[in-house]
Design an enzyme around this catalytic site. Structure first.
Site, short mmCIF file in Angstrom:
data_model
loop_
_atom_site.label_atom_id
_atom_site.label_comp_id
_atom_site.label_asym_id
_atom_site.label_seq_id
_atom_site.Cartn_x
_atom_site.Cartn_y
_atom_site.Cartn_z
N ASP A 38 -5.29 -5.94 -11.51
CA ASP A 38 -3.87 -5.91 -11.88
C ASP A 38 -3.27 -4.50 -11.83
OD1 ASP A 38 -5.04 -4.76 -14.09
OD2 ASP A 38 -4.04 -6.03 -15.56
N VAL A 76 -3.92 -1.93 -13.71
CA VAL A 76 -3.85 -1.25 -15.02
C VAL A 76 -5.24 -0.76 -15.38
CG1 VAL A 76 -3.30 -1.49 -17.46
CG2 VAL A 76 -1.91 -2.67 -15.74
N ASP A 117 0.72 7.91 22.82
CA ASP A 117 0.32 6.75 22.00
C ASP A 117 -0.05 5.58 22.90
OD1 ASP A 117 -0.24 5.26 19.79
OD2 ASP A 117 1.83 4.84 19.25
#
Length: 845
Positions: free
Chosen positions: A229, A231, A688
């Site tokens: 999550d 946290v 590229d």
């Protein structure tokens, strides 16, 4: 002192960056308001009328009658919903809602609502906040936008809004979702249910309280929860960063005796097969309460649900440093680039308790990494002063740490590099290497322009003047110097002059691609007639291909292109069929410099008239926004085209999968070489070149050509596409350099030449013969690819080459190896490559 700090910085920076990600990077508007989410991905259970159907449920827009309104009242059943399909998993941190204002005529809004979400479109989960409440407070009037933080956040592909009412009444809704692409690709984990710790008669609940899967027989399965999550728990697991929650909330914890085994077994299921480089585990170490970090991890890898576990398992010992420090810590575990869709890791107890707050992975897709750049999207505006203060503090701390780390690494890196290189470098070579940290790039010891923000040096330094979002005007053109010539190779045609040995101009493209680089004298061509002005109302939008700092690239159709007399290009389009085009659009608020660059880019691209180069067809410059219209090939890009095919072998097709033959691959490669031969004749450098930047002709669904070939044209907007964000090396979260396709001198010295395009062509040819089934150097991390460039520079025989594809003849592989020659003067010219592929390679088996 700096050296002593260095081991502590990664852990501290990880903590800060995860908090920063949750608070800042994952709060971008995902496209309801600005139209990025197409109407087809917005559906509803019902609609009151055509003017209030689902597609009108966009925040702060007033199309139709101003909002989505269901056919009937939502009381008492609450079964009407508005659904948004994001097409891939996203980390959602915020939602916004609004009522129907309709210039004061409509007064419907929802005072509350429920959210349901799904990761697969079949299994739907009701969102609950950290205290188990399902109902979200909504709007109090018809015009204000109300933003709600999602705590816990949602990881989902689809989201449904269910408006609620406390009586029979009409409701209407407009919404927006905020977040970012779910980079981990994790869709579920299985783990033992957390346990309860008794401390001084205070129960500490260490369960995964937000887990959204099922729980049975002490095992959680089929869902996600606190371990992902974003946290991180603090040093004291009894305390939490959330208000009004119970002790132990931030951690999931297990007791060795209660669990009845010496390890905590966690199984991780991902959407698709990925290559795993690192796993980071944030764990508590409150040793005074018998909580310690795990001392060993054994991980097993499985390619798919039905595959066996691969042998051998990976065993990692975890050295327990700072045993007496009770601080929680993030432990980084190398996974060795092992491919898998399912991981099972066994974490060994070091004491009675093991507490984990967060587990994240650094991994990449087997072919492409997930699209993850949300740069340029509008940020949600949250009026929470506490959040603003937290974000401000985190930004300041991170910038300070980055500055300290940059200084330390810069001093150590260059001291180490010079120590290794002084014995073998000439004075000229030494001067080139020492030029890299300065503000200007040095190419063959000739100062040129400052790099644009999109193409920066690999390493950034405190005195670097390039800033994100700031346009850098090319510096004053210096006096040209004589151009050394690029040698002929094995009977190649005339010698090809090196590009970038003289002064250059490099433009920041509309989509941020800064691809073609050209000699300064070519910047203002006078021999090209003006391009036709196309009526912009004839451009019918189909989908968004990509975006950059100054604009976007859209796929559009022109209906009945034969009716436009000023379109001089001979289109092979049957009458009545629309013409597919790519439209580069400059944002109306772009700076004056960006507008000037746009007009220069138009002039430059108008010179590219070759059968194997995407052609600029016309412009819309009579009013804003400025647009340029280019060809687009109906079968899309070559990477996607080949990755959905298998190579046709001598036994013929044995299944329904579309096939491609070896001669068809060589014919396509020959066309790319022909287009690059044309570019090199103009001294243009692509910078590229890759299969993602080559487009395939022919109509989708027709002629799946069991071994047939298609026309190929080289384009220049692959970098702007989110699909290929993983092909570019990131600095501070931005896509910067396609290092897996770049020559060593590009990576280390910023030296882009025709010879470096030849190197990229060799990688592109390798992609094609591998049928685009994996990324170049897929077993290496980006940092290892850069280290490998250093091995080319040192030239001590330790450099790693791409291996020969199974279907590649030895003679053709030798051509690839010659493209990757350390000495750029010994690489073949595109004229030779084209000749080889046309005359020799076609006959190889």
């Amino acid at each position: 002192m700096a050296t002593q700090m260095l081991p502590l910085l990664p852990a501290l920076l990880t903590v800060l960056l995860v908090s920063w990600t949750a608070a800042q990077d994952c709060r971008y508007a995902l496209g309801m308001e600005d139209g990025t989410i197409p109407d087809s991905d917005i559906t509803a259970s019902s609609a009151w009328s055509d003017s209030t159907e689902a597609k009108h449920g966009r925040l702060s827009t007033g199309e139709g009658d101003g909002a989505w309104c269901p056919a009937g009242p939502v009381f008492p059943s609450g079964s009407e919903y508005l659904q948004v399909d994001l097409r891939k998993l996203h980390f959602l941190s915020l939602v916004g809602t609004q009522g129907r204002h309709a210039d004061g005529l409509g007064r419907e809004f929802a005072r509350s609502y429920r959210l349901r979400y799904s990761r697969d479109g079949r299994h739907w989960i009701t969102w609950k906040d950290r205290w188990g409440q399902e109902v979200v407070s909504g709007n109090e009037n018809t015009y204000d936008v109300v933003l709600k933080d999602l705590g816990p956040p949602i990881i989902a592909r689809m989201v449904r809004f269910y408006p609620l009412a406390d009586r029979v009444m009409s409701v209407c809704l407009r919404v927006e979702l905020y977040g970012c692409v779910w980079k981990d690709g994790l869709k579920a984990y299985t783990a033992p249910v957390g346990h309860v710790m008794d401390l001084s008669d205070t129960p500490v609940y260490l369960n995964d309280s937000i887990y959204d899967g099922s729980k049975e027989a002490g095992v959680m399965f089929g869902g996600l929860g606190q371990l992902c999550d974003g946290v991180l728990g603090g040093n004291d697991f009894m305390e939490s960063k959330e208000l009004r929650v119970w002790p132990g909330y931030d951690y999931v914890g297990w007791n060795r005796e209660t669990l009845g085994q010496p390890t905590v077994d966690i199984e991780f299921h991902f959407e698709k097969t990925r290559v795993f480089h690192t796993m980071q585990v944030h764990s508590n170490h409150r040793h005074t309460q018998h909580v310690r970090v795990f001392n060993e991890v054994v991980c097993e890898f499985k390619a798919s649900l039905l595959s066996p576990w691969a042998e051998p398992a990976l065993s990692l010992q975890v050295p327990l440093s700072d045993l007496h420090d009770p601080s929680s810590r993030t432990i980084s575990l190398p996974l060795g680039g092992r491919p898998a869709q399912i991981l099972r890791c066994r974490f060994s107890f070091s004491d009675r308790w093991l507490l984990i707050s967060e587990i994240s992975f650094y991994s990449s897709m087997n072919t492409h990494t997930p699209d993850l750049s949300q740069a340029g999207l509008p940020m949600a505006k949250d009026d929470s002063s506490n959040t603003a203060i937290l974000i401000g503090c985190l930004v300041g701390i991170i910038l300070l740490l980055l500055a300290v780390i940059a200084v330390i690494l810069w001093r150590q890196y260059w001291k180490k590099l010079l120590g290794k290189a002084q014995g073998s470098l000439s004075s000229d070579e030494l001067r080139v290497h020492l030029s890299v940290p300065s503000d200007n790039v040095v190419i063959n010891n000739t100062n040129t322009h400052t790099y644009s923000s999109r193409y920066q040096r690999i390493h950034t330094f405190p005195d670097d003047r390039d800033r994100e979002g700031e346009y850098q005007e090319p510096s004053t053109v210096l006096r040209p110097r004589e151009q050394p010539h690029y040698g002929e190779a094995s009977g190649a045609g005339g010698s090809v002059p090196h590009y970038a040995e003289a002064d250059i101009i490099s433009l920041q493209g509309v989509s941020g691609n800064n691809t073609y680089a050209i000699p300064a004298l070519s910047a203002t061509p006078t021999d090209c007639p003006p391009l036709p002005e196309l009526p912009r109302e004839r451009l019918l939008f189909k989908e968004k291909l990509g975006e950059g700092q100054f604009g976007e690239v859209h796929l559009c159709e022109i209906e009945n292109p034969q009716d436009l007399a000023n379109l001089e290009f001979p289109f092979n389009v049957r009458k009545g069929r629309p013409l597919l085009v790519a439209v580069k659009i400059l944002r109306p608020d772009a700076s004056k410099n960006a507008r000037n660059d746009f007009l220069k880019e138009v002039k430059i691209l108008s010179r590219l008239k070759d059968p194997n180069i995407i052609r600029l067809l016309g412009v819309c410059v009579s009013s804003d926004p400025l647009c340029m219209v280019t060809e687009y090939m109906e079968s899309g890009d070559l990477n996607q085209y080949l990755s959905h095919r298998v190579l046709l072998d001598k036994t013929g097709p044995s299944h329904n999968t579309p096939t491609i033959s070896y001669p068809a691959l060589i014919s396509m490669a020959s066309q790319i070489a022909s287009g690059m031969k044309f570019l090199s004749s103009l001294n243009f450098v692509h910078r590229d070149l890759a299969t993602r930047n080559c487009l395939v002709g022919g109509e989708r669904g027709e002629g799946e050509d069991r071994g047939g070939e298609r026309q190929i044209k080289i384009a220049d907007f692959g970098m702007s596409r989110n699909l290929y964000a993983g092909d570019y090396y990131r600095i501070q979260g931005r896509a910067v350099l396609p290092i897996r396709w770049m020559a060593w001198e590009c990576i280390l010295m910023g030296k882009f030449t025709t010879a470096s395009d030849v190197w990229a062509f060799g990688v592109t040819l390798w992609e094609m013969l591998s049928v685009c089934q994996e990324q170049p150097y897929s077993h290496m991390t980006d940092e290892q690819v850069i280290d490998n460039a250093g091995e080319f520079f040192r030239d001590q025989g330790r450099q790693v080459y791409l291996s020969r594809p199974a279907v590649c003849p030895q003679g053709l592989y030798e051509l690839m190896l010659s493209c990757w020659n350390r000495d750029c003067k010994l690489r073949p010219s595109f004229a030779y490559i084209h000749s080889f592929l046309t005359e020799d390679a076609m006959n190889m088996v």
